[in-house]
Design a protein around this motif. Structure first.
Motif, mmCIF file in Angstrom:
data_model
loop_
_atom_site.group_PDB
_atom_site.id
_atom_site.type_symbol
_atom_site.label_atom_id
_atom_site.label_comp_id
_atom_site.label_asym_id
_atom_site.label_seq_id
_atom_site.Cartn_x
_atom_site.Cartn_y
_atom_site.Cartn_z
ATOM 1 N N ALA A 152 62.532 81.822 42.840
ATOM 2 C CA ALA A 152 62.555 82.269 44.237
ATOM 3 C C ALA A 152 63.645 81.544 45.034
ATOM 4 N N SER A 153 64.248 82.267 45.974
ATOM 5 C CA SER A 153 65.271 81.694 46.853
ATOM 6 C C SER A 153 64.702 80.495 47.603
ATOM 7 N N SER A 154 63.422 80.567 47.933
ATOM 8 C CA SER A 154 62.732 79.474 48.591
ATOM 9 C C SER A 154 61.240 79.663 48.293
ATOM 10 N N HIS A 155 60.450 78.580 48.393
ATOM 11 C CA HIS A 155 59.056 78.679 47.965
ATOM 12 C C HIS A 155 58.052 78.892 49.092
ATOM 13 N N VAL A 156 58.251 78.190 50.188
ATOM 14 C CA VAL A 156 57.239 78.137 51.244
ATOM 15 C C VAL A 156 57.900 78.279 52.604
ATOM 16 N N VAL A 157 57.299 79.095 53.473
ATOM 17 C CA VAL A 157 57.755 79.088 54.868
ATOM 18 C C VAL A 157 56.629 78.556 55.747
ATOM 19 N N LEU A 158 56.967 77.616 56.606
ATOM 20 C CA LEU A 158 56.008 77.076 57.564
ATOM 21 C C LEU A 158 56.248 77.744 58.910
ATOM 22 N N MET A 159 55.175 78.328 59.476
ATOM 23 C CA MET A 159 55.324 79.042 60.742
ATOM 24 C C MET A 159 54.436 78.404 61.804
ATOM 25 N N PRO A 160 55.019 77.560 62.646
ATOM 26 C CA PRO A 160 54.250 76.927 63.716
ATOM 27 C C PRO A 160 53.783 77.976 64.737
ATOM 28 N N ILE A 161 52.583 77.765 65.241
ATOM 29 C CA ILE A 161 52.046 78.669 66.265
ATOM 30 C C ILE A 161 51.695 77.848 67.492
ATOM 31 N N LYS B 252 58.827 68.833 50.599
ATOM 32 C CA LYS B 252 60.178 68.814 49.999
ATOM 33 C C LYS B 252 60.334 67.707 48.971
ATOM 34 N N GLU B 253 59.413 66.753 48.988
ATOM 35 C CA GLU B 253 59.494 65.688 47.994
ATOM 36 C C GLU B 253 58.884 66.095 46.660
ATOM 37 N N LYS B 254 58.166 67.195 46.665
ATOM 38 C CA LYS B 254 57.535 67.640 45.430
ATOM 39 C C LYS B 254 58.561 68.318 44.514
ATOM 40 N N ILE B 255 58.324 68.178 43.218
ATOM 41 C CA ILE B 255 59.195 68.843 42.241
ATOM 42 C C ILE B 255 58.452 70.053 41.692
ATOM 43 N N TYR B 256 59.061 71.218 41.786
ATOM 44 C CA TYR B 256 58.478 72.405 41.164
ATOM 45 C C TYR B 256 59.393 72.803 40.008
ATOM 46 N N HIS B 257 58.903 72.615 38.789
ATOM 47 C CA HIS B 257 59.718 72.773 37.586
ATOM 48 C C HIS B 257 61.016 71.984 37.717
ATOM 49 N N ASP B 258 62.175 72.620 37.656
ATOM 50 C CA ASP B 258 63.407 71.830 37.564
ATOM 51 C C ASP B 258 64.062 71.522 38.899
ATOM 52 N N ARG B 259 63.375 71.786 40.020
ATOM 53 C CA ARG B 259 64.048 71.509 41.296
ATOM 54 C C ARG B 259 63.033 71.106 42.348
ATOM 55 N N ARG B 260 63.547 70.588 43.448
ATOM 56 C CA ARG B 260 62.662 70.228 44.545
ATOM 57 C C ARG B 260 62.106 71.487 45.188
ATOM 58 N N LEU B 261 60.918 71.368 45.721
ATOM 59 C CA LEU B 261 60.305 72.479 46.435
ATOM 60 C C LEU B 261 61.201 72.861 47.617
ATOM 61 N N GLN B 262 61.440 74.151 47.759
ATOM 62 C CA GLN B 262 62.273 74.628 48.858
ATOM 63 C C GLN B 262 61.380 75.085 50.001
ATOM 64 N N VAL B 263 61.607 74.534 51.173
ATOM 65 C CA VAL B 263 60.732 74.794 52.313
ATOM 66 C C VAL B 263 61.529 75.286 53.518
ATOM 67 N N GLU B 264 61.044 76.346 54.132
ATOM 68 C CA GLU B 264 61.679 76.861 55.354
ATOM 69 C C GLU B 264 60.758 76.579 56.535
ATOM 70 N N LEU C 11 54.872 81.747 49.403
ATOM 71 C CA LEU C 11 53.793 81.234 50.256
ATOM 72 C C LEU C 11 54.181 81.231 51.736
ATOM 73 N N ARG C 12 53.286 81.778 52.567
ATOM 74 C CA ARG C 12 53.462 81.726 54.019
ATOM 75 C C ARG C 12 52.368 80.827 54.597
ATOM 76 N N VAL C 13 52.766 79.892 55.421
ATOM 77 C CA VAL C 13 51.803 78.933 55.947
ATOM 78 C C VAL C 13 51.867 78.937 57.465
ATOM 79 N N GLU C 14 50.741 79.280 58.108
ATOM 80 C CA GLU C 14 50.677 79.262 59.577
ATOM 81 C C GLU C 14 49.991 77.983 60.019
ATOM 82 N N ILE C 15 50.528 77.383 61.062
ATOM 83 C CA ILE C 15 49.982 76.116 61.545
ATOM 84 C C ILE C 15 49.938 76.124 63.070
#
Lengths: 506, 506
Positions: B300-309, B331-343, B364-368
């Motif tokens: 994936a181009s990126s793994h997780v998007v964080l959406m503040p509300i 972002k400190e987590k490693i997912y397979h061969d690269r760091r987790l990509q977070v938007e 993954l979409r994360v609302e906060i």
């Protein structure tokens, strides 16, 4: 006193620098000529170098918020024509696609067919085609800035090609950004120049001067061209990277408009910036010696070669087992952002083996024979030192210290390049001295004439072009720092407006 | 029971699969049309996907001893003509460079000038130009094998282009190897096919059938073409990668000769193999749904998007601080061969924000919002589940489990694709059944006709081409496993020679 030894490269730098360069490229296995005039084949040893350059630069770009994308290889002729100075600057070196198929001709051979209604130009640079996308992607100030980079091949037809330095096709990156204000775009232009300068010094061990091009050397269509300039060992200048503030010129040409926060319609402010495989040519001419290239460890294609030695065939199994376990241990080490790269060369070709790696510029050569193994030690040669200077190191110590040794080599290369640059950068205020400086036959030692002259200039094109005519010397750049004039124009004697760097150049 | 909801993509897959594809590409922000006919602009979200594909494949190639290099974009026409079948296969789709500059024409506009003595073809593939290098690099069996790969753009003029699937310019890798024996070259051909199949299944979550092309579908100039074939959601086949055993055909054409251990002069045995940006088209059609694409987490181009509300503006500082600290942790987590990509997406655009990320297929979409923060929890939506299915998870648990959740998504996508393929792969021995299977109006539910038919074939070209004429169905491949004929040819009734996969195809 040791006798002077034969060098691996003929001619030496002192004998014929131009021919030395060609011979080093060949001997180092970086690149090969191709049957297509002006195009090069980048061989695995050279491409690995380019991969490292790409990886490091790409990371630096991304840290500043830049994202990669990809745009078409072909540019419709009408696009190129949208910016008058731009097309004027590139028209003489464009590869033109005129047909889209081949068919049998009268003599049975294939001839081009399917003529295109509008010819396509193979991109020499992508401002106009990327500008077209920007015009569709941008509508409000909220869409800005747009920060894009592309890794790509480009084509500029070269009548006098030289491998890596001037090739018809070359590989590069081109960054293109669009902003809501001139100030922001100018800031980005400077930011990317700083990235280039930092990359050149920290990774290529190539000191550079950051400066500004004069109008005559500006990128076609730019308002301002910033550059980094490096001094090669023949004391000529090499333009190693450029960063352009394009004002609204390309925005007007491509209709890149946005609605501002104040709800007015504005043209965007754009920048572009690039470095290319030319950097490899610069690397060769900065660090190469009469035995071949010397690769700075931080971007070297590989770091260490292990060369097993077995006089008797029964030694082979033991020695190879030792070498392989050492290789495994070394490969687990991290050198800056990547694992240590280790080669094993077990070819039975005598002294030619060591010389091949010297010519290829690998930072560390390690010989391992039965006697070394008996003492649990390895015999290490550093590429930045004389080829006869080798030391025996305990294996454990070598493994422990290898990354520090590499850092020392990196540091040493930078320092050497810095001294060369400092030694041959001189302030000249007298016209005769200036002409002497750039005229070999006027000096007692023709091989040490020339370099970078810091001399005052009135700012008028004509003085610049007269000097070029007389001496083939150009203004490389007006340094961003320390450019205040200290006296009168070196050519016409009128009051100086700035103090640029004058030099012969690639 | 919940009411059926409106989909984000119109039309749906069931309504019009072809148009759905175009709309998904647009809505997902992967690519854009370009003003150059048949060429595409790969936008940052799509290029990041390609970067991940390149990184993983490149690592897999290098593990097998392959090294990267770079060869010229242009191929002299005479080179292409050296292999008769090869030029025959590509002549109809070659972009031809005929001139090397532009000059003012009679009407003041620019016209091509500087006609080339020999036209150059923009590489449609590089066997002939790389063969030229190989002929110079190889002289003894000790120089073999040579294992080279190139990441490059290629051009094949497309009269009916479709973004990612068939574009005039596309990005790909082309591997080229030379060996001392046929057996070694055949082994390499199969090895690289295995790499492709493993990559497709493990990273793209795209199950494939490994097989062999029939003579009519072979690469022009190859002795044998192996391929991986995947089933799309409309049950058509997509050729996702090919690996060719070229015999000595190209070695003869390019004079790639070596002295054997027995001191005889021999032609080398070569292979070539490639995958391209077409894989992205395959990814869309394998995993996309009526809300857009779904990106397999591993590429994936990126793994997780964080959406503040924040309902009230005074919440903003607190919520953003929480979101940023969470992003840092993730972002400190490693997912397979690269760091987790977070938007982080803090745009205040209402529900459009979540839908944008759904269409872009982020796993993954994360609302906060303030209430989540009060409970130290986050509200998580998985792209492989219905957009309304969201769960509240404790922050700590989410951070701990995020890579496992991504692995579950990856696994789920693969399983779905596997069931689709299994469900629609059928053994057909009767000619009428075969014709019914591929003829929508003969079935009660036209939207569920078709798929992969395993049917016997006599091995004669004519039967293959008659079926193609009647049904637009072709032999996708003869599977490497389980291809033993079980009866008579589905078309002519003569004894079967193999049991290929028949399907409609892209």
């Amino acid at each position: 006193m040791s006798k002077p030894t034969k060098t691996a490269i003929t001619p030496t730098r002192a004998e014929d620098y131009t021919e030395w360069y060609q011979q080093v490229v060949k001997a180092s296995d970086l690149a090969d000529r191709s049957p297509v005039r002006g195009c090069m084949v980048i061989k695995p040893w050279g491409y690995a170098l380019w991969e490292n350059i790409m990886r490091v630069l790409d990371g630096m770009f991304k840290e500043t918020g830049v994202k990669n994308a990809y745009f078409p290889l072909f540019i419709p002729l009408s696009f190129l024509e949208k910016e008058a100075q731009h097309v004027e600057g590139f028209a003489k070196e464009c590869a033109v696609v005129s047909h889209h198929r081949l068919e049998k001709g009268a003599d049975g051979g294939l001839v081009p067919a399917g003529a295109l209604a509008e010819p396509l130009v193979v991109r020499p640079t992508s401002e106009t085609i990327i500008g077209d996308s920007f015009s569709r992607w941008i509508s409000s100030y909220r869409d800005l800035p747009i920060l894009i980079n592309q890794w790509a091949n480009v084509v500029r037809w070269e009548l006098r090609p030289r491998v890596f330095l001037r090739t018809t096709e070359f590989l590069w990156q081109e960054g293109h950004t669009a902003h809501a204000s001139a100030a922001e775009a100018v800031k980005r232009t400077q930011m990317m120049l700083d990235v280039y300068a930092r990359f050149a010094e920290e990774f290529l061990a190539m000191p550079v001067i950051k400066g500004r091009k004069t109008a005559s050397e500006r990128f076609p269509g730019a308002v301002d061209t910033l550059c980094i300039e490096a001094m090669m060992q023949d004391r000529k200048g090499l333009q190693a990277g450029t960063s352009h503030f394009l004002g609204q010129n390309f925005a007007r040409a491509s209709q890149i408009k946005f609605q501002s926060a104040q709800e007015t319609e504005e043209y965007a402010w754009t920048t572009s910036w690039g470095v290319s495989t030319r950097l490899i040519g610069g690397l060769i001419m900065t660090h190469g010696d009469d035995d071949g290239i010397i690769l700075p460890p931080k971007i070297a294609s590989s770091h260490v070669v292990l060369m097993p030695i077995f006089r008797k065939s029964e030694d082979r199994t033991n020695v190879m087992a030792y070498v392989e376990s050492l290789a495994k241990e070394l490969k687990e080490k991290i050198y800056h952002d990547r694992r240590l790269q280790v080669e094993i060369d077990d070819r039975d070709i005598g002294g030619a083996r060591g010389w091949e790696w010297i010519k290829k510029g690998i930072p560390l050569r390690v010989e391992i024979g039965p006697r070394d193994i008996a003492g649990d030690s390895v015999y290490v040669g550093r590429r930045d030192q004389d080829h006869q200077t080798k030391v025996s190191l305990k294996r454990e110590y070598f493994v422990e210290e290898v990354t520090q040794i590499l850092d020392k080599i990196q540091q040493n290369l930078l320092e050497r390049a810095l001294s060369l640059k400092e030694e041959h950068t001189v302030t000249i205020d007298d016209k005769n001295d200036f002409y002497d400086f750039f005229t070999p036959q006027n000096t007692e030692k023709p091989e040490i004439h020339g370099g970078f002259a810091l001399s005052n200039w009135c700012g008028v094109d004509e003085c610049e072009s007269k000097i070029k005519e007389d001496l083939a010397v150009t203004i490389r750049c007006i340094p961003l720092r320390g450019n205040t004039p200290t006296g009168r124009c070196i050519y016409c004697g009128k009051p100086g407006e700035s103090r640029p760097v004058f030099a012969k150049a690639y």
